[in-house]
Design a protein around this motif. Sequence first.
Motif, mmCIF file in Angstrom:
data_model
loop_
_atom_site.group_PDB
_atom_site.id
_atom_site.type_symbol
_atom_site.label_atom_id
_atom_site.label_comp_id
_atom_site.label_asym_id
_atom_site.label_seq_id
_atom_site.Cartn_x
_atom_site.Cartn_y
_atom_site.Cartn_z
ATOM 1 N N UNK A 48 -11.479 15.242 9.203
ATOM 2 C CA UNK A 48 -10.488 15.045 11.214
ATOM 3 C C UNK A 48 -10.786 13.990 11.043
ATOM 4 N N UNK A 49 -12.447 13.209 10.891
ATOM 5 C CA UNK A 49 -12.541 11.753 11.020
ATOM 6 C C UNK A 49 -11.328 10.614 10.542
ATOM 7 N N UNK A 50 -11.088 10.935 8.959
ATOM 8 C CA UNK A 50 -10.454 10.825 8.342
ATOM 9 C C UNK A 50 -8.951 10.431 9.238
ATOM 10 N N UNK A 51 -8.833 11.320 9.022
ATOM 11 C CA UNK A 51 -7.120 11.187 10.322
ATOM 12 C C UNK A 51 -7.134 10.760 11.213
ATOM 13 N N UNK A 52 -8.108 10.324 11.830
ATOM 14 C CA UNK A 52 -8.233 9.932 13.364
ATOM 15 C C UNK A 52 -8.213 8.717 12.851
ATOM 16 N N UNK A 53 -8.796 8.116 11.756
ATOM 17 C CA UNK A 53 -8.455 7.052 11.249
ATOM 18 C C UNK A 53 -7.196 6.165 10.980
ATOM 19 N N UNK A 56 -5.396 6.234 13.969
ATOM 20 C CA UNK A 56 -5.680 4.827 14.536
ATOM 21 C C UNK A 56 -5.023 3.829 14.774
ATOM 22 N N UNK A 57 -4.761 3.606 12.716
ATOM 23 C CA UNK A 57 -4.302 2.577 12.246
ATOM 24 C C UNK A 57 -2.740 2.708 12.481
ATOM 25 N N UNK A 58 -2.178 3.910 11.145
ATOM 26 C CA UNK A 58 -0.844 3.730 11.073
ATOM 27 C C UNK A 58 -0.362 4.839 12.488
ATOM 28 N N UNK A 59 -0.402 5.441 13.290
ATOM 29 C CA UNK A 59 -0.178 6.604 13.861
ATOM 30 C C UNK A 59 0.070 7.561 13.313
ATOM 31 N N UNK A 60 -0.179 8.137 11.706
ATOM 32 C CA UNK A 60 0.207 9.100 10.645
ATOM 33 C C UNK A 60 -0.830 8.991 9.353
ATOM 34 N N UNK A 61 -0.704 9.797 9.187
ATOM 35 C CA UNK A 61 -1.703 9.632 7.784
ATOM 36 C C UNK A 61 -0.825 9.130 6.841
ATOM 37 N N UNK A 62 -0.634 8.205 6.122
ATOM 38 C CA UNK A 62 0.880 7.841 5.620
ATOM 39 C C UNK A 62 0.665 8.621 4.495
ATOM 40 N N UNK A 63 1.770 9.045 3.813
ATOM 41 C CA UNK A 63 1.739 10.088 2.623
ATOM 42 C C UNK A 63 2.186 9.635 1.644
ATOM 43 N N UNK A 135 -14.776 6.756 9.256
ATOM 44 C CA UNK A 135 -13.780 6.666 7.410
ATOM 45 C C UNK A 135 -13.286 5.598 8.884
ATOM 46 N N UNK A 136 -12.489 5.059 7.491
ATOM 47 C CA UNK A 136 -12.018 3.571 7.878
ATOM 48 C C UNK A 136 -10.599 3.533 7.450
ATOM 49 N N UNK A 137 -9.363 2.228 7.481
ATOM 50 C CA UNK A 137 -8.393 2.513 6.799
ATOM 51 C C UNK A 137 -8.017 1.542 6.707
ATOM 52 N N UNK A 138 -7.675 1.590 5.298
ATOM 53 C CA UNK A 138 -7.765 0.015 5.063
ATOM 54 C C UNK A 138 -6.778 -0.177 4.054
ATOM 55 N N UNK A 139 -5.672 -1.501 4.193
ATOM 56 C CA UNK A 139 -4.458 -1.742 3.711
ATOM 57 C C UNK A 139 -4.240 -2.929 2.616
ATOM 58 N N UNK A 140 -4.129 -3.162 1.550
ATOM 59 C CA UNK A 140 -3.557 -3.835 0.264
ATOM 60 C C UNK A 140 -2.581 -4.011 0.042
ATOM 61 N N UNK A 141 -2.344 -5.585 -0.527
ATOM 62 C CA UNK A 141 -0.816 -5.692 -1.277
ATOM 63 C C UNK A 141 -0.514 -4.138 -1.704
ATOM 64 N N UNK A 142 -1.305 -3.668 -2.590
ATOM 65 C CA UNK A 142 -1.092 -2.471 -3.265
ATOM 66 C C UNK A 142 -0.992 -1.312 -2.676
ATOM 67 N N UNK A 143 -1.696 -1.231 -2.174
ATOM 68 C CA UNK A 143 -1.329 0.415 -1.137
ATOM 69 C C UNK A 143 -1.952 0.547 -0.165
ATOM 70 N N UNK A 144 -2.296 1.927 -0.061
ATOM 71 C CA UNK A 144 -2.940 2.044 2.005
ATOM 72 C C UNK A 144 -4.008 3.025 1.610
ATOM 73 N N UNK A 145 -5.166 3.114 2.324
ATOM 74 C CA UNK A 145 -6.268 4.009 2.475
ATOM 75 C C UNK A 145 -6.935 4.487 3.167
#
Length: 191
Positions: A48-53, A56-63, A135-145
């Motif tokens: 639930x915490x991962x999903x919330x992060x 909050x960042x992308x509107x959903x969990x990217x595939x 839980x925190x969301x991150x994004x780099x040139x090579x992907x998201x997580x």
Amino acid sequence: MSTKVRTPRGRVSYPCVFEARAIEDGQEAKFSCSLIFPAGTDFSAMTAAVTAAAVARWGKVPPNAKLPWLKGEDQMRDDGSRIDGYEDGSIFIRTTSKSRPGVIGRQKDAAGKWMTLDSEDDFYAGCYAHAVVNAFAWETKTGKGISFGLLSIQKLVDGEPFGMKSDPEADFADVDEETDAELVGEGDLLG
């Protein structure tokens, strides 16, 4: 929904909670700790915490987002042998922090506060603990997580230490003082 959550009980691996360390030269030094969980552990609160992060960042969990759960059986040494504690079916997380996390034990002081641990003798790879992570969301040139930041950790019980530790009493049990004196006698390399 909060991104702050307490983990289930896990086994501590690679603890760097008293002094920040860089994994590779040139990287920023961080505090860190991995927690290994047995197969069947309930991760619903952490999910639930991962999903919330992510929401909050992308509107959903990217595939194709990298998620924080990793397979224990994938942890091998360069020689192909299994790393202590990483069993088939186990899941582990890596947690990091730029700030030193609070580390406490199971005992309380006279004022009723949890006693702080400040030694690698007390908090070590192989003991059991649970942690409060964010839980925190991150994004780099090579992907998201999504990853977990380490806020605090509580040692629950001792466990068999991981690694190549040795008991000097047992290692030298058959050596007596006379044998020692003979080794340093005349004709010795030190003499």
